[in-house]
Design a protein around this motif. Sequence first.
Motif: not given
Length: 382
Positions: A228-257
């Motif tokens: 259960e601890e493994l599940r919770d940390q993995l789901v956290t890392l999967l979600a937080a580890g890509h969604e926030t960075t993807a959003t920052a990159l999207a803003w960077a491309l929106e601004r770069l354009a």
Amino acid sequence: MLPPGPKAPQALQTVEWIVRPTKFLRDAQARYGEPFTIRTAWSDAPMVLTSDAEEIKRIYAAKPDVLRGGDSAAFMEPFVGRNSLLILHGDEHLRQRKLVLPPFHGQALKRWTDQIAELAHAHLDTWPVGTPFKAHRKMQDLTLEVIQRVIFGSRDDALRDALRATLDMTASTANLIAMSLVQRDLGPYGRFLASIKHIDELVYERIDQPSTGDSILDLLRDSGATREELRDQLVTLLAAGHETTATALAWALERLARHPTDLTEDPDPFIDEVLRTRPVLAITARKTLQPYELQGHTLPAGVYVAPCIYLANRRGRSIPFGGGTRRCIGAAFAQLELREVLRAVSMRFSIRPVRAEGERMRRRSITLAPARGAEIVANPLA
């Protein structure tokens, strides 16, 4: 007495928090000054916001018996689990943090630089040429593949699709409002919970697979964590580890354009400005465990005090990753991704916006994302 703030009922403040998050914050600051108090369904107590640099520094430095992190993320527990780094506090939070941090920090980053650049170029090969597309979705695909390779050592298409389907439920404003105000096992929230169960099945399958010897999953296994601890940390890392960075990159491309800049040599100043003007997160809250003095007010125990990243950045301060012992563990890794992806884009494409006006900030779950998905047109460089 709490500082003044909007008088609307909690439900209406929750709708404003979701539909017009940045306007809600600006209007409250303009009318009530700082600090000000808001009440939403996302927290179990009133939340007092400040953007004062010295106060934010003091909040981040507060001892854990004065201000406690984790409680403000309790609304995410059905998704990330009770053992998530976002939920834990105190000694257990620090123990888990020290365990997970090394692969995202220091010398360990060097091993990922070439692979991130390689994955970035592979994903750029899929960009449509000369026609509009939403860069946010493309960045989600890329950053999710990157974090999967870090966590598991390989990609997992079934888990990728299940995770994105679940997170996309919170991209709908109507869904997000319903899920925030009517948390029943029916309608959007019921579908959300069912989708989480599917994620759990896939994550537990990965947990039960033989060790690859070189992944975060192996590291966590070796620590003696329960399934259960493994599940919770993995789901956290999967979600937080890509969604926030993807959003920052999207803003960077929106601004770069809209503000073409050569990023092949030194993208860092551009990245810093994007993170300041288009922060991915609005607040980083702590719960008061005893009376707490804030800008002439004595806050009682049991309420939240929240550095407001969005308003602080408007005053010239940049704190995109929070601070203190709860600063984002993936901050250095995210900056590496931003750097390598933007370099790759600048090497291969000129990009322009689909419309002249910039995109406003829209809430997607906890992130502040481009309202139209960072619509751009890309053309290969000659």
